[in-house]
Scaffold this active site. Structure first.
Site, PDB file in Angstrom:
ATOM      1  N   ASP A   1       1.014   2.506   3.665  1.00 31.33           N
ATOM      2  CA  ASP A   1       0.173   3.616   3.224  1.00 31.33           C
ATOM      3  C   ASP A   1       1.060   4.852   3.013  1.00 31.33           C
ATOM      4  OD1 ASP A   1      -1.991   5.194   2.514  1.00 31.33           O
ATOM      5  OD2 ASP A   1      -2.764   5.395   4.562  1.00 31.33           O
TER       6      ASP A   1
ATOM      7  N   HIS B   1     -10.852   1.342   1.476  1.00 31.12           N
ATOM      8  CA  HIS B   1     -10.583   2.388   2.451  1.00 31.12           C
ATOM      9  C   HIS B   1     -11.917   2.536   3.185  1.00 31.12           C
ATOM     10  CE1 HIS B   1      -8.918   6.417   3.786  1.00 31.12           C
ATOM     11  NE2 HIS B   1     -10.192   6.478   4.144  1.00 31.12           N
TER      12      HIS B   1
ATOM     13  N   ASN C   1      -5.274   6.562  -6.493  1.00 30.15           N
ATOM     14  CA  ASN C   1      -5.695   7.973  -6.322  1.00 30.15           C
ATOM     15  C   ASN C   1      -4.639   8.948  -6.836  1.00 30.15           C
ATOM     16  OD1 ASN C   1      -3.952   7.302  -4.193  1.00 30.15           O
ATOM     17  ND2 ASN C   1      -4.838   8.813  -2.814  1.00 30.15           N
TER      18      ASN C   1
ATOM     19  N   HIS D   1       0.845  -1.203   0.000  1.00 35.33           N
ATOM     20  CA  HIS D   1       0.000   0.000   0.000  1.00 35.33           C
ATOM     21  C   HIS D   1       0.876   1.248   0.000  1.00 35.33           C
ATOM     22  CE1 HIS D   1      -3.828   2.070   1.850  1.00 35.33           C
ATOM     23  NE2 HIS D   1      -3.138   2.928   1.103  1.00 35.33           N
TER      24      HIS D   1
ATOM     25  N   HIS E   1      -5.518  -0.329   6.047  1.00 36.27           N
ATOM     26  CA  HIS E   1      -5.201   0.461   7.239  1.00 36.27           C
ATOM     27  C   HIS E   1      -6.252   0.417   8.365  1.00 36.27           C
ATOM     28  CE1 HIS E   1      -7.514   3.199   4.791  1.00 36.27           C
ATOM     29  NE2 HIS E   1      -6.517   3.740   4.162  1.00 36.27           N
TER      30      HIS E   1
ATOM     31  N   HIS F   1       1.561   5.244  -2.078  1.00 35.07           N
ATOM     32  CA  HIS F   1       1.091   6.294  -3.004  1.00 35.07           C
ATOM     33  C   HIS F   1       2.331   6.968  -3.571  1.00 35.07           C
ATOM     34  CE1 HIS F   1      -3.072   6.064  -1.411  1.00 35.07           C
ATOM     35  NE2 HIS F   1      -2.475   5.812  -0.257  1.00 35.07           N
ATOM     36  N   PHE F   2       2.762   6.530  -4.746  1.00 30.76           N
ATOM     37  CA  PHE F   2       3.967   7.105  -5.340  1.00 30.76           C
ATOM     38  C   PHE F   2       3.653   8.333  -6.208  1.00 30.76           C
ATOM     39  CE2 PHE F   2       7.381   3.508  -4.884  1.00 30.76           C
ATOM     40  CZ  PHE F   2       7.404   3.737  -3.522  1.00 30.76           C
ATOM     41  N   ARG F   3       2.367   8.734  -6.252  1.00 33.90           N
ATOM     42  CA  ARG F   3       1.953  10.054  -6.760  1.00 33.90           C
ATOM     43  C   ARG F   3       2.114  10.303  -8.246  1.00 33.90           C
ATOM     44  NH1 ARG F   3      -1.069  10.556  -2.533  1.00 33.90           N
ATOM     45  NH2 ARG F   3      -0.097  11.314  -0.622  1.00 33.90           N
TER      46      ARG F   3
ATOM     47  N   HIS G   1       3.454  14.006   1.467  1.00 31.80           N
ATOM     48  CA  HIS G   1       2.967  15.375   1.210  1.00 31.80           C
ATOM     49  C   HIS G   1       4.097  16.312   1.595  1.00 31.80           C
ATOM     50  CE1 HIS G   1      -1.153  14.164   0.455  1.00 31.80           C
ATOM     51  NE2 HIS G   1      -1.143  13.437   1.560  1.00 31.80           N
TER      52      HIS G   1
HETATM   53  C1  NCD Z   1      -3.684   8.900   1.392  1.00 27.66           C
HETATM   54  C2  NCD Z   1      -3.001   9.810   0.372  1.00 27.66           C
HETATM   55  O1  NCD Z   1      -2.459  10.849   0.743  1.00 27.66           O
HETATM   56  O2  NCD Z   1      -2.964   9.433  -0.816  1.00 27.66           O
HETATM   57  N1  NCD Z   1      -3.937   9.670   2.566  1.00 27.66           N
HETATM   58  C3  NCD Z   1      -4.172   9.203   3.803  1.00 27.66           C
HETATM   59  O3  NCD Z   1      -4.528   9.997   4.654  1.00 27.66           O
HETATM   60  N2  NCD Z   1      -3.983   7.928   4.126  1.00 27.66           N
HETATM   61  C4  NCD Z   1      -4.935   8.306   0.815  1.00 27.66           C
HETATM   62  C5  NCD Z   1      -5.478   7.175   1.644  1.00 27.66           C
HETATM   63  O4  NCD Z   1      -4.867   6.111   1.736  1.00 27.66           O
HETATM   64  O5  NCD Z   1      -6.541   7.303   2.223  1.00 27.66           O
HETATM   65 ZN    ZN Z   2      -3.498   4.914   1.191  1.00 28.87          ZN
HETATM   66 ZN    ZN Z   3      -6.856   4.965   2.492  1.00 29.16          ZN
END
Ligand code: NCD
Ligand code: ZN
Ligand code: ZN
Ligand code: ZN
Length: 426
Positions: free
Chosen positions: A293, A170, A84, A50, A224, A52-54, A297
C-alpha cells in the site's frame, strides 16, 4: 544474452533472453555471464500488488520513474498500481493514459487496477488487461465516497455478477466513519485516527462484502486487512483472499506518540492484539500475500494538523528487508516470505510467468544477503516523498541484486540500468 547465477541456496540458475531456462544443481553454460551467489539467497522478484505511484496527477509525491526506482531498491520487480490517481483510473481513456506513462517510465513490470464507481460497469467490461477492479467502500486519499451502504452493496453485486475479475476492496464503512468524525471533530491529535476508523469500521465493511461475494459468487480480495476481527471472519471464507501491509505488522497505536501523522493511514494502525493476529495469519496461510500500500505523501503534508494531514505511508523500498529481518528473528521462514511476496500475489491475480523460479518463467529475480545489517535512514529513501516511518530501525537481510526480465537493474543499492519494465499479462 545468457546469465548464470552460481552457488545460491538452490545451486545454479540460468536465464536467457529474459526467461529462466534451467534451475538448480551445477549448470555448465558456455558463453554465459557468471554471477557468483555464494552465501546468497535467490528468490523470485517481489510482486507488490498494491502501490500508489501517483501518476498521473500527483507527480510531486511520486511518479513512475521514482516509484519504480524505489521498487528496485526493495527487490520489487512488479507493481500493481491503484486507480486513485488524478484523473482516477475509472474510464478507458484514463486507463490508456496511465498505461502510456507507466510503459514509458517504469523500470519495473506493472499492472493497473481499474476503479469501480457504480456508474462505469460498461467501461469495466471493456477494459483490457487490467489487474482487477478496485472498490473504495470508505473515503480515503484521493477518493471521496458520498454513497450510502446500500449503493455500495448494489455496486458490488453488479461487479460480482458481471465480471470474472478479482474485485479488490478498501473495506471501511463510510457511514460509521462519518458518525465517528462528528464525535471527534474538536480533537486534533493523531491518535483519534484509530478511534474514528475503529476495528468495527473495517470489520463492518469487510463483512458486507464477504456476504455479497458469497451470495453472488464473486472473486473478492480484501486489501490491507488490519484487525483480528477481519481475520476471524475471513478464516470462515477461504475462497476470499486478503493482503496485509508491513505498516500494520510493525506499528501499533502506541507509535502515534513518536510518529504522529506520519503513521496516519487508512485503515489505521491497531492494537498489539491485532498485530499478533496478523502475524499468526501470515504463518498459517490465511493471508494470501503481503503488499505495501505504498502511499507516498510529502513531509510538509504530514506535518499538518490531524484533519489536514493526508493518510498513507510509503513502503515499497523496505517491505522485503522488514520481512527478511523477521526471518532472521525467527518470526517467519524464508519460504513464507517467498509465498507471501512472490507466489501469493501471482496466484491471486493469475499473473502469467511470474512469482516462481521455474523453467519458462520470466527472469525477474531478487538476490538477497541475509547477513547484511543496515539502519534504515530517511537520507537513503529513493521515493520522492523522502521519508520512511521505518527510519531508525536496524534490519538484517537486504536485497543486493534485482533483475527485471533478465536485466540487472539494481546492484548494491545502485540503479545500474535504465531499462524499462513491461505490463504484466493475466
Ligand atoms: C492511500 C493513498 O494515499 O493513496 N492512503 C491510505 O491511507 N492507505 C489510499 C488507500 O489505499 O486507502
Ligand atoms: Zn492503497
Ligand atoms: Zn485502501
Ligand atoms: Zn530512469
Amino acid at each position: 544474452m545468457k546469465t548464470v547465477l552460481k552457488n545460491s541456496q538452490i545451486g545454479d540458475l540460468l536465464f536467457e533472453d529474459g526467461v529462466i531456462t534451467k534451475v538448480g544443481g551445477n549448470i555448465d553454460a558456455p558463453g554465459a555471464e557468471e554471477i557468483d551467489c555464494t552465501g546468497k539467497y535467490i528468490m523470485p522478484g517481489v510482486i507488490d500488488a498494491h502501490v500508489h505511484f501517483r501518476s498521473p496527477g500527483h507527480e510531486e509525491k511520486e511518479d513512475w520513474e521514482s516509484g519504480s526506482r524505489a521498487a528496485l531498491m526493495g527487490g520489487v520487480t512488479t507493481v500493481f498500481d491503484m486507480p486513485n490517481t488524478s484523473p482516477q483510473t475509472i474510464t478507458l481513456e484514463a486507463l490508456e493514459e496511465k498505461r502510456a506513462l507507466a510503459g514509458a517510465k517504469s523500470h519495473v513490470n506493472f499492472g493497473l487496477f481499474f476503479g469501480g464507481t457504480g456508474k462505469n460497469l460498461e467501461e469495466i467490461k471493456r477494459a483490457k488487461g487490467i489487474v482487477g477492479v478496485k472498490v473504495y467502500m470508505g473515503q480515503t486519499t484521493g477518493q471521496t465516497v458520498d454513497e450510502t451502504s446500500e449503493f455500495m452493496d448494489g455496486l458490488l453485486r453488479d461487479l460480482f455478477e458481471n465480471t470474472e475479475r478479482v474485485i479488490a476492496i478498501h473495506a471501511e464503512d463510510e457511514e460509521l466513519i462519518k458518525k465517528h468524525n462528528q464525535i471527534y471533530k474538536d480533537d486534533n491529535s493523531p491518535e483519534i485516527h484509530s478511534l474514528i476508523r475503529s476495528d468495527l469500521v473495517s470489520f463492518s465493511a469487510c463483512r458486507r462484502a464477504v456476504h455479497l461475494a458469497k451470495k453472488y459468487g464473486g472473486n473478492l480480495h480484501v486489501c490491507h486487512v488490519s484487525t483480528k476481527k477481519e481475520i476471524e471472519l475471513l478464516s470462515k471464507y477461504p475462497e476470499v483472499t486478503c493482503e496485509v501491509t508491513p505498516h500494520h505488522l510493525f506499528f501499533t497505536v502506541s507509535d502515534y506518540s513518536r510518529l504522529g501523522n506520519f503513521i496516519k493511514t487508512n485503515p489505521p494502525v491497531r492494537s498489539q492484539n491485532d498485530v499478533d493476529a496478523l502475524w499468526e495469519a501470515l504463518r498459517n496461510g490465511l493471508v494470501s500475500f503481503v503488499a505495501t500500500d505504498h502511499a507516498p505523501h510529502l513531509k510538509v503534508e504530514k506535518e499538518r494538523g490531524y484533519w489536514d494531514a493526508p493518510a498513507g505511508v510509503p513502503g515499497v523500498e523496505f517491505a522485503l528487508p522488514l520481512m527478511l529481518d523477521s526471518v532472521n528473528n525467527g518470526l517467519l521462514g524464508m519460504e513464507d516470505v517467498v509465498r507471501l511476496m512472490c507466489e501469493g500475489p501471482a496466484n491471486v491475480y493469475g499473473v502469467r510467468g511470474k512469482g516462481f523460479l521455474k523453467e519458462g518463467y520470466d527472469a525477474d529475480i531478487t538476490v538477497v544477503d541475509m547477513d547484511i545489517s543496515r539502519e534504515v535512514c530517511n537520507e537513503d529513501v529513493v521515493s520522492k516523498c523522502g521519508w520512511t516511518p521505518y527510519a531508525g530501525m536496524t534490519l538484517r537481510g537486504w536485497p543486493v541484486m534485482t533483475f527485471v526480465g533478465g536485466v540487472l537493474m539494481m546492484e548494491g543499492r545502485e540503479i545500474v540500468s535504465g531499462n524499462k519494465g513491461k505490463e504484466v499479462v493475466f
